[in-house]
Enzyme design. Structure first.
Site, short mmCIF file in Angstrom:
data_model
loop_
_atom_site.label_atom_id
_atom_site.label_comp_id
_atom_site.label_asym_id
_atom_site.label_seq_id
_atom_site.Cartn_x
_atom_site.Cartn_y
_atom_site.Cartn_z
N LYS A 1 26.98 -26.18 -43.75
CA LYS A 1 26.44 -26.06 -45.75
C LYS A 1 27.31 -25.05 -46.31
O LYS A 1 28.07 -24.00 -46.04
CB LYS A 1 25.15 -24.46 -44.29
CG LYS A 1 24.35 -24.59 -46.09
CD LYS A 1 22.70 -23.59 -44.99
CE LYS A 1 21.87 -23.51 -46.34
NZ LYS A 1 20.86 -22.34 -45.88
N SER B 1 14.80 -21.10 -42.73
CA SER B 1 16.13 -21.84 -43.35
C SER B 1 16.45 -23.53 -42.73
O SER B 1 17.58 -24.38 -42.81
CB SER B 1 17.02 -21.80 -44.37
OG SER B 1 16.35 -21.64 -45.67
N SER C 1 16.29 -23.94 -46.73
CA SER C 1 17.05 -24.19 -47.00
C SER C 1 18.50 -24.73 -47.40
O SER C 1 19.22 -25.54 -47.88
CB SER C 1 17.85 -22.98 -48.05
OG SER C 1 18.62 -22.57 -47.26
#
Lengths: 486, 95, 494
Positions: free
Chosen positions: C78, C177, C153
């Site tokens: 990420k 997330s 996210s």
């Protein structure tokens, strides 16, 4: 100064701790250096970096708190103080808000005449220092009128102790005496270098005035930009006079921050518009709370050295040493400790003080070796003082011996014994030297008899020389005088 | 609980320039959000302690031992503006 | 089935035993990325050269006899985690060109275990969002229906793993997330206990909530990644110094002897008939596997969203202050430093980040601190207390992972409706508990073209990761929901 008013002064100090590394990262904590060389993701506030507190910094704060008799709470924590400034990397400062490491305590200090005073502390807490901005483009390095600033983050994240006093000081001189005592204490503890010129000690003062004897506090101003103890004293006195003048003329004091102008000797308002600071303190979520164990606190307490104020009080009240000498003795912790060792094996503290601050300090200055680290052990100095007190040697021999001891000659008693340096106190032996000198200098004797009494010093000197310095000078004086007048 | 927010003041504290449109839109959206979060007032929290951290660790510290620093060039190469060995910023107006 | 669709466990086994080289796996993955990335958009940066270099090192280490748990496993990182020398953007314009000068501990541990970083995956800006739509730098699509969001996210990491552009994804979960995009993309999305995995090098959103965890196609893979990352880190004072029980080797076959709590306040009937039926079936499956279902209550969990939207923004308002145009990242010039700050932050942050900074600043500001921030912290205490009481009656909690399957782009334009996406995941985050989502079936959303995955959330007491993963593995093995459908990639290959 106007006697109808008294000043109420509190002092807030920031002290850089003497640790090997910064507060929250492993970058070296040292003064100066090439700009931006002591930086890492943590102290530069890089995205993703996290702080981890320096255990030694916490111990130093606790030690300082204990030295001043502060309470060390069982629970303490770090908080964030949020505000934007280019030399503050994260745009928040990790500090302590409502649960500092040390609460309360008292700084004992003394005035020039030796009067002891006390000022209570509000709290001592731990935080991180900012970087340094140099304001450029204006020519004089000041922020006003500069067109840009250059930032160096070497200092960012250096552990900083904030120490806040209660408003219990009453004059600039008291404030300086308080600061001196604080400085000496932190130095003795090894907490900091406490050098104002290098910025490892910085202080602000809160000043207000009120009718003498009143219990209410007046509106205070905060004085900044004081770069030496002398400017602290001058700034406070100047601000006191300014406030008295305003009140005497029916005016009103505005609560504000004022900067000290060293050149013109006045304070001036630093804030044009009053934008209230809203620091939005909240518990630092990257750190967990501190709970200093009782055992660790007691271990630190047990390791506390003798503090300068304790020394000073003992020297002046028990040993009868004057305030000035006592202050000099406590100034350097190692010197005070050395003196204590001398006094422990000698019962002439005044003589010990004279030697330590006189001949030994002179030798230390000349050679660059600290007294406490010199070849003259405390025991040998005590021995030397004993020889003088017992009139076994005179002060001249003592001086010579001290110089030789400094060079590693060892026990003075042994030298005296070995070299037969013991003072000659036999009037017969001295009379023989006197006889010898007077007959060798008939013209000088004649001068004396003609009324030039100051030549007697020369004759005494010659007798001392003839005795190889060993004659008791008092006895020599007496015998020369008797002989000349006969 | 209060449910209004002074967007302009808060944006000043947060150092974010907002357009008038943003002031209007954010003001409305955040006013709505505050309306929702005000539900917390229904909870009886009089005798409840505040949780800042869920973990119970204490005294997680490091030894006072130096660690390597970053290379200055590597860092300054990414500075928006540098001058020599320094980071350069526009003039600072004292507040 | 192409080789890159194999599990991380299988790939690591093959590379360790030199059936395949890490270089081969990496090349195959990079080729696949090239063919589907135009449609999926999982990555903001593909690290082709660096991946090949890492793969070569892994092969060398394997030749030297090192037993690497993740040998040659392609991983999507990420883009809120630092990797030395790689662009690390957080999906934000303010960091669009920032090259991280150091590596996050969790990333370093994955690499140490032999994983190969394929790229930096898209995310909602500063991990604030539930759909990946808040990324300022790219659009990521759900591989199961490209007209729908991948969740957020950690949407880029989820989409990458779902589309076989990586075998493992690294995500971060603040309020859901990892778990929500896991559910949206037919993956196991696992958030460990707060403090289990170092946050050092994870660009902070809300420090007291952020936690790194894996996204994987199987529970076993998630466990392998967890084992590689978990443990105390001297660089993160909030990691917990207690032993990590290896989860990978301790996966259960059934749920006998376990009491699974059904949360009274999380009745799935509220989610509509289709989802309700799926969740009821999932609970029955848990029972069929030997679990005893017990009803538990989390009376204050309904206040989770309100609590979260004070605490997380408050922390973020402070964490994001450092993006000021002085040391790194975007700067928009101004006459003085103040206007430079104001303009830089106005231009650098997107609307959702601004909203959260503003609300968080407000919640901490003078006069509001007690009413908002402190009250939220007290609500947090109550929520954690609810879980503690519930776990006195059960070993695990089962509930929905999200209130709907992946939705279409633009469907949640009102911020608060987006916030409610995390209704079921926020309470666990506030309590710091380990929780995961595991695929539990498929449903075709209203107006949808194809069935979309649905996730069951399982939650365990603090530090009971091994139990949690073991139970999830048993459920996964017994039901096999994840294997029912494949992502829509054939038509989009470049």
């Amino acid at each position: 100064m106007n006697a109808r008013y008294e000043a109420v002064i509190g002092v807030e100090c920031h002290v850089e701790l003497k640790t090997k590394t910064k507060m929250f990262c492993g970058c070296v904590n040292a003064f100066g250096g090439e700009p931006n060389t002591k930086i890492c993701p943590v102290c530069l506030g890089m995205p993703g970096a996290l702080p981890v507190p320096n255990a030694q910094a916490i111990e130093l704060i606790i030690a300082a708190g204990l030295a001043f008799g502060a309470e060390i709470p069982a629970f303490s924590k770090f908080d964030r103080k949020n505000y934007f400034y280019p030399d503050m990397p994260k745009d928040y400062q990790i500090s302590q808000y409502d649960m500092p490491l040390a609460i309360g305590g008292t700084v004992k200090y003394w005035l020039e005449d030796g009067t002891m005073r006390e000022c209570r502390l509000t709290r001592i807490h731990l935080e991180e220092d900012t970087g340094k901005s140099t304001h450029a483009g204006s020519g004089d390095g000041r922020i006003a009128g500069s067109s840009y600033s250059l930032v160096d983050f070497n200092r960012a994240g250096v552990p900083l102790m904030e120490c806040v006093s209660e408003p219990e000081l009453r004059s600039g001189a008291e404030a300086v005496a308080y600061l001196e005592s604080l400085r000496r204490t932190l130095l003795a503890l090894g907490v900091s270098d406490v050098k104002m010129e290098e910025g490892s000690l910085r202080c602000d003062a809160n000043v207000s005035i009120r009718p003498a004897g009143s219990a209410e506090l007046g509106t205070k101003t905060e004085i900044k930009n004081m770069n030496s103890f002398r400017s602290v004293e001058r700034a406070i006195e100047s601000e006191r006079a300014r406030q008295i003048e305003i009140l005497s003329n029916g005016g009103r004091i505005v609560q504000e921050t004022r900067g000290w102008d060293e050149v013109n000797g006045v304070t001036h308002s630093m804030r044009s518009k009053e934008e209230a600071h809203d620091y939005r303190y909240f518990p630092e979520p990257d750190l967990v709370p501190l709970e200093p164990s009782r055992a660790a606190v007691e271990r630190l307490r047990a390791a506390l050295p003798v503090l300068p104020a304790q020394r000073f009080e003992r020297y002046t009240s028990q040993l009868g040493i004057g305030s000035k000498q006592a202050t000099q003795l406590v100034e350097t912790p190692s010197l005070g400790a050395y003196f204590d060792r001398v006094v422990a094996c000698s019962n002439n503290a005044q003589q010990a003080s004279n030697f330590v601050l006189g001949d030994l300090s002179r030798l230390a200055n000349e050679t660059g070796v600290a007294v406490a680290e010199s070849a003259v052990s405390a025991e040998h100095l005590a021995e030397l003082i004993g020889l003088v007190d017992a009139k076994r040697i005179n002060s001249k021999i003592a001086k010579e011996l001290l110089a030789r001891m400094w060079d590693g000659a060892g026990s003075p008693a042994a030298i005296v014994e070995r070299e037969g340096l013991a003072q000659t106190t036999d009037p017969g032996a001295i009379a023989a030297f006197v006889e010898e000198v007077l007959s060798a200098h008939p013209s000088v004797v004649a001068e004396f008899k003609a009324g030039k009494s100051n030549v007697m010093g020369f004759l005494v000197g010659q007798v001392m020389k003839a005795s190889r310095g060993k004659a008791d000078p008092a006895l020599v004086n007496e015998l020369v005088r008797t002989k000349l007048s006969s | 609980m209060p449910d209004s927010i002074d967007i302009r003041y808060v944006a000043t504290l947060a150092r974010i320039a907002l357009t008038d449109d943003e002031v209007e839109v954010f003001g409305r959206q955040l006013g709505d959000l505050l309306g929702h979060v005000n539900a917390l007032a229904e909870l009886d929290t009089a005798s409840v302690s505040a949780t800042a951290q869920v973990i119970e660790s204490r005294n997680v510290l490091r030894e006072d031992r130096p660690a390597p620093c970053l290379d200055r060039e590597k860092v300054l190469a990414q500075a928006p503006q540098r001058q020599g060995a320094f980071f350069r910023v526009p003039r600072i107006i004292a507040e | 089935m192409e080789y890159i669709e194999k599990s991380a466990a299988q790939i690591a086994h093959d590379v360790r035993t030199r059936v395949r080289s890490a270089a081969e796996v990496t090349d195959a993955t990079l080729a696949h990325v090239e063919s589907v990335e135009g449609a999926v958009g999982a990555y903001l940066t593909v690290l082709a050269d660096s991946a090949r270099a890492h793969a070569a090192r892994v092969d060398e280490r394997v030749r030297n006899g090192e037993k690497l748990a993740l040998a040659g496993v392609p991983v999507a990182v990420k883009d809120n985690m630092c990797l030395d020398g790689s662009r690390t953007t957080c999906g934000s314009k303010i960091l669009e060109r920032w090259i991280a000068p150091y590596t996050a501990t969790a990333v370093a541990r994955m690499l140490e275990a032999g994983a190969v970083p394929i790229g930096k995956a898209n995310c909602d800006e500063f991990a604030m969002g539930s759909s990946c739509e808040n990324s300022a730098l790219g659009v990521t699509r759900n591989p199961y229906d490209l007209t729908r969001v991948p969740g957020g996210s950690s949407g880029g990491s989820a989409a990458a793993v779902a589309a076989y552009e990586a075998a493992l994804g690294m995500g971060s979960d603040t309020g859901g997330s990892i778990r929500e995009p896991g559910a949206f993309c037919n993956l196991v999305g696992f958030k460990p206990t707060y403090g289990r995995i170092s946050r050092y090098g994870l660009i902070a959103f809300a420090s007291s909530l952020d936690q790194i965890g894996p996204l994987a196609r199987t529970v076993e893979d998630a466990a392998l990644a967890y084992d590689a990352m978990a443990g105390f880190d001297p660089m993160d004072a909030t990691t917990v110094d207690r032993p990590v029980e290896a989860a990978a080797g301790a996966l259960r076959e059934d749920l006998r002897g376990l009491r699974v709590g059904m949360v009274r306040e999380f009745d799935s009937a509220a989610l509509g008939a289709a989802l309700d039926a799926l969740y009821r079936a999932a609970y029955r499956d848990l029972e069929r596997l030997g679990a005893e279902l017990v009803e538990v209550s989390l009376p204050t969990a309904a206040y989770g969203v309100a609590t979260y939207y004070l605490i997380a923004p408050a922390e973020c308002s402070s964490n994001l202050a450092r993006f000021d145009g002085v040391r790194y990242g975007l700067r928009v010039e101004g006459d003085d430093v103040r206007s430079m700050y104001d303009r830089t932050r106005a231009a650098g942050f997107g609307p959702e980040v601004k909203r959260r900074i503003l609300i968080g600043t407000h919640a901490l500001s003078s006069g509001y601190y007690d009413a908002y921030y402190v009250r939220a912290q007290k609500a947090r205490t109550l929520i954690a207390g609810d879980f503690e009481r519930a776990f006195a009656q059960c070993d695990l909690i089962a509930c929905p992972a999200a209130s709907c399957p992946a939705f279409e782009f633009g469907a949640k334009s009102d911020p608060y409706s987006m916030y409610l996406m995390d209704y079921y995941t926020i309470p666990m985050a506030l309590a710091g508990l380990p929780a995961l989502s595991v695929p539990c079936g498929w449903t075709t959303p209203e107006g949808g073209r194809v069935p979309m995955p649905v996730g069951l959330q399982l939650c365990a007491p603090l530090f009971a990761e091994k139990l949690l993963l073991g139970a999830a593995r048993a459920y996964e093995a017994a039901t096999g929901h994840a294997l029912a459908r494949r992502p829509e990639l054939e038509s989009v290959r470049a």
